[in-house]
Design a protein around this motif. Structure first.
Motif, PDB file in Angstrom:
ATOM      1  N   TRP A 164       0.886  -1.165   0.010  1.00 36.89           N
ATOM      2  CA  TRP A 164      -0.104   0.031   0.002  1.00 36.89           C
ATOM      3  C   TRP A 164       0.820   1.364  -0.023  1.00 36.89           C
ATOM      4  O   TRP A 164       0.126   2.475  -0.183  1.00 36.89           O
ATOM      5  CB  TRP A 164      -1.028   0.090   1.214  1.00 36.89           C
ATOM      6  N   SER A 208      -9.124 -11.319  -7.237  1.00 34.39           N
ATOM      7  CA  SER A 208      -8.898 -10.294  -8.054  1.00 34.39           C
ATOM      8  C   SER A 208      -9.738 -10.079  -9.280  1.00 34.39           C
ATOM      9  O   SER A 208      -9.972  -9.126  -9.515  1.00 34.39           O
ATOM     10  CB  SER A 208      -7.236 -10.516  -8.509  1.00 34.39           C
ATOM     11  N   ILE A 227      -5.942  -1.935  -7.558  1.00 35.95           N
ATOM     12  CA  ILE A 227      -6.516  -1.962  -6.289  1.00 35.95           C
ATOM     13  C   ILE A 227      -7.222  -3.279  -6.276  1.00 35.95           C
ATOM     14  O   ILE A 227      -7.141  -3.996  -5.041  1.00 35.95           O
ATOM     15  CB  ILE A 227      -7.501  -0.673  -5.982  1.00 35.95           C
ATOM     16  N   ARG A 248      -4.281  -5.480  -4.970  1.00 37.86           N
ATOM     17  CA  ARG A 248      -3.907  -5.035  -3.676  1.00 37.86           C
ATOM     18  C   ARG A 248      -4.671  -5.575  -2.673  1.00 37.86           C
ATOM     19  O   ARG A 248      -4.270  -6.308  -1.817  1.00 37.86           O
ATOM     20  CB  ARG A 248      -3.701  -3.523  -3.648  1.00 37.86           C
ATOM     21  N   VAL A 249      -5.993  -5.357  -2.943  1.00 33.73           N
ATOM     22  CA  VAL A 249      -7.073  -5.783  -1.972  1.00 33.73           C
ATOM     23  C   VAL A 249      -6.968  -7.595  -1.445  1.00 33.73           C
ATOM     24  O   VAL A 249      -6.794  -8.113  -0.660  1.00 33.73           O
ATOM     25  CB  VAL A 249      -8.263  -5.635  -2.183  1.00 33.73           C
ATOM     26  N   SER A 250      -6.821  -8.318  -2.941  1.00 32.43           N
ATOM     27  CA  SER A 250      -6.824  -9.703  -2.709  1.00 32.43           C
ATOM     28  C   SER A 250      -5.651 -10.112  -2.142  1.00 32.43           C
ATOM     29  O   SER A 250      -5.860 -10.967  -1.200  1.00 32.43           O
ATOM     30  CB  SER A 250      -6.713 -10.092  -4.273  1.00 32.43           C
ATOM     31  N   SER A 297      -3.814  -8.487   0.156  1.00 34.58           N
ATOM     32  CA  SER A 297      -3.927  -8.190   1.529  1.00 34.58           C
ATOM     33  C   SER A 297      -4.866  -8.891   2.450  1.00 34.58           C
ATOM     34  O   SER A 297      -4.538  -9.378   3.479  1.00 34.58           O
ATOM     35  CB  SER A 297      -4.610  -6.817   1.691  1.00 34.58           C
ATOM     36  N   VAL A 298      -5.940  -9.475   1.774  1.00 35.35           N
ATOM     37  CA  VAL A 298      -6.863 -10.471   2.334  1.00 35.35           C
ATOM     38  C   VAL A 298      -6.036 -11.859   2.734  1.00 35.35           C
ATOM     39  O   VAL A 298      -6.060 -12.329   3.807  1.00 35.35           O
ATOM     40  CB  VAL A 298      -7.875 -10.853   1.530  1.00 35.35           C
TER      41      VAL A 298
END
Length: 470
Positions: free
Chosen positions: A356, A421, A432, A435-437, A439-440
């Protein structure tokens, strides 16, 4: 001819120089293992552009296609390794997976590349289980965490070579040339391994342990519903084949139940599976992350810095994890759990900064503590899988360990990240969404740290029971 356990209380320790030659050669084999395993993730952007693949297809290539037979064949191959020449098995496996890596460069579509990845997985199924067993007969249990940590350095070294070599070959030639060039040298190493490594007596450093219940037993009578089902199915075979088939499957089943009933073994398997779920997902998608999140940063520099990080920080963490456990566990065996747990807790916040932080330079800088921390668990986990297992099923112990770990972590980690993703691209965009994928999936590492801590509560009792020192 079977080469089942050949314990000898009088067996002299293997000459120090030669045993380290064997260890370093096996580390080289494991290096090829990870070069060939990880190269598809590193070449991912080029493959996607050339073959027009979606993220979910890339996720299958990076995870499930490789893992499906890698995990399932590992157990029967390990059973062979517990009874026959381990050096021969590793040599054949290395030649096989290297050949399929080279063939990957000829793939013209998703299906052909997926089949080649399946072939790589078949070969690599015969790598680590017999290698772990072999190392355990070259090094006593007090030195195994360090020895297996050195062996595990094949992971970061392999990843470094894959990033640097694969990245340069792709940029200079093509992703197809990269597959061929990284695959073929493994065939030569397979020949060197077979010609120069000796098969040691099994259990040479463990002659004082309690009798091994799996060493000579012949299972003829089924127990429980599963064994009864196997016994009934085996009756379609000729009598001798039916008896041998039932015996082998029943032995694998009973050994797996025995190992997973050991609280420390079970906790370490769960812990390693959790952190590997995170590590495989992140490793498979990290190049895609940088090309999307920091598209202005030169791709060759991304390959270079990721290679340097893997070859230095990850390698250092892997070595230090085994070294520190060997050093401090002499007085306190709970260090087998404490040291990896602390490292994994520190890993998560550093990796979230990688994902991030807006600066690619800062992101790459935080890869150093991330990769160092994530290497700490390898040596201790591999050592416990060997020390807690009966001598005659040590290769099988690693295979059971890897079956659970890789079916979930390797099979699902990159695949889940890819599907997640893909699902997030429409609402969030490619950058994004990925990135979220990532992070999880990285949150699984905290559960891994917790389970390493749980292992500290039972390790003394389980170690004493396994080694006969209690």
């Amino acid at each position: 001819m079977s080469e089942l356990s050949v314990k000898s209380p009088a067996a002299k320790p293997t000459a120090s120089v030669y045993r380290f030659y064997v260890l370093f050669l096996l580390t080289g084999v494991y290096t090829f293992n990870f070069v060939d395993r990880q190269i598809v993730g590193i070449l991912s952007p080029a493959i996607k552009a050339d073959l027009g693949l979606a993220d979910w297809q890339l996720g299958i290539l990076k995870g499930f296609a490789f893992a499906v037979l890698y995990t399932t064949l590992g157990i029967p191959i390990a059973r062979l390794a517990d009874r026959h020449n381990r050096v021969t098995i590793i040599s054949v496996a290395l030649a096989l997976w290297s050949g399929f890596t080279a063939l990957s460069g000829l793939a013209a579509n998703f299906t052909q590349l997926a089949l080649a990845r399946v072939g790589v997985g078949i070969g690599e199924a015969g790598g680590s289980p017999p290698a772990h067993s072999l190392i355990s007969d070259y090094f006593p249990k007090e030195k195994r965490a360090g020895a297996l940590a050195i062996y595990a350095m094949g992971i970061p070294i392999g990843m470094a070579l894959a990033f640097l070599g694969g990245g340069w070959l792709t940029q200079t030639f093509s992703w197809r040339v990269a597959f061929v060039v990284v695959g073929l040298p493994g065939v030569l190493m397979a020949i060197l391994l077979k010609l120069t490594v000796k098969e040691p007596p099994r259990g040479r450093f463990d002659a004082d342990e309690k009798p091994d219940q799996f060493a000579q037993s012949k299972i003829e009578t089924p127990k429980g519903p599963f064994e009864k089902l196997i016994y009934k199915c085996a009756t379609i075979l000729p009598a001798n084949a039916a008896s041998a088939t039932f015996h082998e499957i029943a032995t694998i089943w009973r050994a797996a139940k025995y190992l997973l009933a050991i609280p420390t073994y079970r906790a370490v398997v769960i812990a390693t599976t959790a952190i590997s779920f995170t590590a495989y997902a992140n490793g498979a998608w990290i190049v895609d992350f940088y090309t999307r999140a920091h598209s202005d940063f030169p791709l060759m520099q991304i390959y270079m810095w990721l290679g340097i990080v893997s070859g230095t920080a990850y390698a250092a963490g892997t070595f230090l994890g085994g070294f520190l456990v060997d050093k401090f566990a002499i007085k306190n065996r709970k260090m087998y759990g404490y040291i990896p747990a602390i490292a994994l807790v520190l890993n998560l916040p550093a990796f979230l900064l990688v994902l991030w932080h807006p600066s690619p330079v800062v992101s790459l800088a935080f890869q150093f503590p991330v990769q160092m921390a994530i290497g700490f668990y390898l040596g201790p986990a591999f050592a416990l899988a060997q020390t807690l297992a009966p001598v005659s099923v040590r290769a099988l112990s690693t295979a059971v360990f890897f079956f659970i770990l890789n079916m979930i972590a390797l099979g699902l980690g990159p695949t889940v990240a890819g599907f997640l993703s893909s699902a997030l691209i429409e609402p969030l965009g490619e950058d994004i969404g990925l990135r979220v994928s990532l992070s999880v999936v990285s949150l699984a590492g905290l559960y891994g740290a917790w389970m390493f801590y749980q292992a500290t509560k039972t390790i003394n009792k389980d170690w004493d029971k396994a080694t006969g020192t209690g």
